[in-house]
Design an enzyme around this catalytic site. Sequence first.
Site, PDB file in Angstrom:
ATOM      1  N   GLU A   6       0.798  -1.233   0.000  1.00  0.00           N
ATOM      2  CA  GLU A   6       0.000   0.000   0.000  1.00  0.00           C
ATOM      3  C   GLU A   6       0.830   1.282   0.000  1.00  0.00           C
ATOM      4  OE1 GLU A   6      -0.597  -2.621   1.844  1.00  0.00           O
ATOM      5  OE2 GLU A   6      -2.671  -3.250   1.434  1.00  0.00           O
TER       6      GLU A   6
ATOM      7  N   PHE B 185     -11.984  -6.963  13.459  1.00  0.00           N
ATOM      8  CA  PHE B 185     -10.931  -7.492  12.592  1.00  0.00           C
ATOM      9  C   PHE B 185     -10.474  -6.412  11.599  1.00  0.00           C
ATOM     10  CE2 PHE B 185      -9.700  -9.692   8.603  1.00  0.00           C
ATOM     11  CZ  PHE B 185      -8.500 -10.204   9.071  1.00  0.00           C
ATOM     12  N   GLN B 186      -9.202  -6.226  11.508  1.00  0.00           N
ATOM     13  CA  GLN B 186      -8.563  -5.229  10.637  1.00  0.00           C
ATOM     14  C   GLN B 186      -9.042  -3.819  10.932  1.00  0.00           C
ATOM     15  OE1 GLN B 186      -8.664  -6.676   6.512  1.00  0.00           O
ATOM     16  NE2 GLN B 186      -6.651  -7.535   6.907  1.00  0.00           N
TER      17      GLN B 186
ATOM     18  N   LYS C 225     -17.456   0.285   5.988  1.00  0.00           N
ATOM     19  CA  LYS C 225     -18.024  -0.617   4.992  1.00  0.00           C
ATOM     20  C   LYS C 225     -19.540  -0.469   4.857  1.00  0.00           C
ATOM     21  CE  LYS C 225     -17.756  -5.281   3.251  1.00  0.00           C
ATOM     22  NZ  LYS C 225     -17.174  -6.601   3.392  1.00  0.00           N
TER      23      LYS C 225
ATOM     24  N   MET D  30      25.165   6.592   2.154  1.00  0.00           N
ATOM     25  CA  MET D  30      25.111   7.842   2.915  1.00  0.00           C
ATOM     26  C   MET D  30      25.455   7.599   4.384  1.00  0.00           C
ATOM     27  SD  MET D  30      24.909  11.003   2.667  1.00  0.00           S
ATOM     28  CE  MET D  30      23.993  11.844   1.399  1.00  0.00           C
TER      29      MET D  30
HETATM   30  C1  LIG Z   1      13.001   4.318   5.395  1.00  0.00           C
HETATM   31  C2  LIG Z   1      14.354   4.842   5.751  1.00  0.00           C
HETATM   32  N1  LIG Z   1      15.152   4.138   6.601  1.00  0.00           N
HETATM   33  C3  LIG Z   1      16.382   4.602   6.924  1.00  0.00           C
HETATM   34  C4  LIG Z   1      16.839   5.789   6.424  1.00  0.00           C
HETATM   35  C5  LIG Z   1      18.221   6.324   6.835  1.00  0.00           C
HETATM   36  N2  LIG Z   1      19.085   6.374   5.642  1.00  0.00           N
HETATM   37  C6  LIG Z   1      19.310   7.499   4.944  1.00  0.00           C
HETATM   38  S1  LIG Z   1      20.276   7.286   3.594  1.00  0.00           S
HETATM   39  C7  LIG Z   1      20.480   5.649   3.965  1.00  0.00           C
HETATM   40  C8  LIG Z   1      21.302   4.765   3.068  1.00  0.00           C
HETATM   41  C9  LIG Z   1      20.775   4.710   1.685  1.00  0.00           C
HETATM   42  O1  LIG Z   1      21.397   3.685   0.976  1.00  0.00           O
HETATM   43  P1  LIG Z   1      21.168   3.508  -0.577  1.00  0.00           P
HETATM   44  O2  LIG Z   1      19.729   3.547  -0.911  1.00  0.00           O
HETATM   45  O3  LIG Z   1      21.915   2.324  -1.047  1.00  0.00           O
HETATM   46  O4  LIG Z   1      21.764   4.849  -1.172  1.00  0.00           O
HETATM   47  P2  LIG Z   1      23.283   5.375  -1.192  1.00  0.00           P
HETATM   48  O5  LIG Z   1      23.421   6.314  -0.039  1.00  0.00           O
HETATM   49  O6  LIG Z   1      24.184   4.185  -1.091  1.00  0.00           O
HETATM   50  O7  LIG Z   1      23.384   6.087  -2.508  1.00  0.00           O
HETATM   51  C10 LIG Z   1      19.788   5.299   5.135  1.00  0.00           C
HETATM   52  C11 LIG Z   1      19.792   3.952   5.744  1.00  0.00           C
HETATM   53  C12 LIG Z   1      15.963   6.486   5.554  1.00  0.00           C
HETATM   54  N3  LIG Z   1      16.284   7.663   5.021  1.00  0.00           N
HETATM   55  N4  LIG Z   1      14.750   5.980   5.210  1.00  0.00           N
END
Ligand SMILES: Cc1ncc(C[n+]2csc(CCOP(=O)(O)OP(=O)(O)O)c2C)c(N)n1
Length: 576
Positions: free
Chosen positions: A42, A104-105, A154, A473
């Site tokens: 979703e 439920f749900q 519903k 990052m």
């Molecule tokens: C849902 C979510 N969980 C955790 C984070 C924290 N976070 C920010 S950037 C990142 C790493 C992203 O990795 P990737 O998608 O491989 O991109 P890259 O930085 O390697 O280009 C994380 C874990 C986030 N922004 N969103």
Amino acid sequence: MLECLKREGVDTVFGLPGGAVLPIYDALYDFEGLRHILVRQEAAAGHAAEGYARTTGKVGVCLVTSGPAATNLVTALQDAMMDSIPIVAFTGQVPTHLIGNDAFQEADNVGITRPCTKHNFLVKDGKDLGPIIREAFHIAATGRPGPVHVDLPKDVLVKEAELVWPEKVQMRSYNPNYDGHPGQIKKAARLMLRARRPVLYVGGGVISADANAELLELAELTQIPVTTTLMGLGAFPSEHPLSLEMLGMHGTYYANMAVHHADVLVAVGARFDDRVTGKVESFAPNAEIIHIDIDPSSISKNIQVHVPIVGDCRRVLRGLLDALREEIRDEVPSVAREARKQWAAQIAEWRAKFPLRYDWDDELIKPQYVMQEISNLTRGEALIVTGVGQHQMWAAQYYKFKHPRAWCTSGGLGTMGYGLPTAMGVAAGNPGKLVVNIDGDGSFVMNSQELATCFSHALPVKTVIINNGGHGMVRQWQGIIYKGRFCAIDLEKSPDFVKLAEAYGCVGVRATRPSEVVPALEKAFSTPGPVVVDVCVDKWEYVFPMVPAGGANTDMILENPSQVAKEKAARSQTGF
Ligand SMILES: Cc1ncc(C[n+]2csc(CCOP(=O)(O)OP(=O)(O)O)c2C)c(N)n1
């Protein structure tokens, strides 16, 4: 309900059925004129609605069932809330007599979505459905746009009711102000003309208000340089001589320096978020600030402004252009004219001193190079979507934006997993256009199941995974801020993305050397249908410039090859 959607001009609904909304899906069975796209989770329905809305300028619509489906949607609602994206989200609810029974749900949908929507409704009677849908679309699209949620029990969906369809929406408590105050506009015009070091700081509001033509006219008339936020990319052409490109944490040196030294800062449809300001006490310390925004609650929220103008960016900019022309007739003070020449020279010097740059490598693919080639091959004409992380910042820095509504990224919430489902919505709303999802290997796997939706609904999204074998990052923050204590970032056991694409019926391509990048991208862009390109890049590349969180924008780390080399050596010794 479906008739109401049609009357609102809806042509596409992103959704996934379940018990509470089955009456709607039963009606959909033989209803003409609505395209339903069946997502696999979703949140993806919400993000797809965001991508559709952002690129078409229309309201995006999603429809999911009660309980877990509604809670799955919450991330997308908050995402749309923070980036001011107009969507209307319908959720199913247990029958009214069971609400509060732990049925439920059942989940308290309106309670859960209240803080992450612009407004929400619980429909208690069928005759209210038409007026509520009318209000929901009105609220989503007007003022500062945002998500609106409608909860549908519903029994209300099952019981016969007469269609009530008000011709006009009138809400006593909701009347956004569109025309800025003429006195304030005049004041702003005078300030801009007398400024010695002015800068225009432009956000996503200019795109939402379709005010890019007025912005261009304003910049060219006044010769004021323009920097945009992450959400504002595309509001001003990146390659325009007055463009300073993006400011903030990973903004350009010249944009951050110009804002820091400005004496007049004109913020248009931007909200001074912490990724832009850095340490607020040090942000544009010498500037008088003009702030144009439709949302009065954004004014002086983070930074005290001197000339607030509450109104629609397009209308205010038009008013400002008229006021400026009138003032120009009365002659610009010559002292300002001389100072402005020096200002332009200073900016040119900053630009020459630290342009965006990276080191070329014959063996390892540099992610910045991939962005440059995507930009070259698409000539800046593609619709670009990203995940969240380093790749998002490189895309923002190196893609040459030409048009508004051609860039979808999760700016406010920073939602990993946003890329593929949003790109799906973009493709659904823009048939025939090239849609490129620039993703990270970490972000992509958070919603890679949507390749199935792309395949089954023939949505030709081209995903380019900047595969650095981890959460890049986070690696960068741990490398720079946590002294190389790398923890929980490795994703080297990711699936083979080429095979994964093929398993979903899509095409997979891989590039492991710089010479393979252009052929891989060319193949992806010319192959019909959804394609995944796995680009294996140098995992030790960091995004620069970088303002460490909470630092002043003048404390930019510009580039630090020796630190990167040191970390490389440390890591190879520990076998990490
Ligand atoms: C849902 C979510 N969980 C955790 C984070 C924290 N976070 C920010 S950037 C990142 C790493 C992203 O990795 P990737 O998608 O491989 O991109 P890259 O930085 O390697 O280009 C994380 C874990 C986030 N922004 N969103």
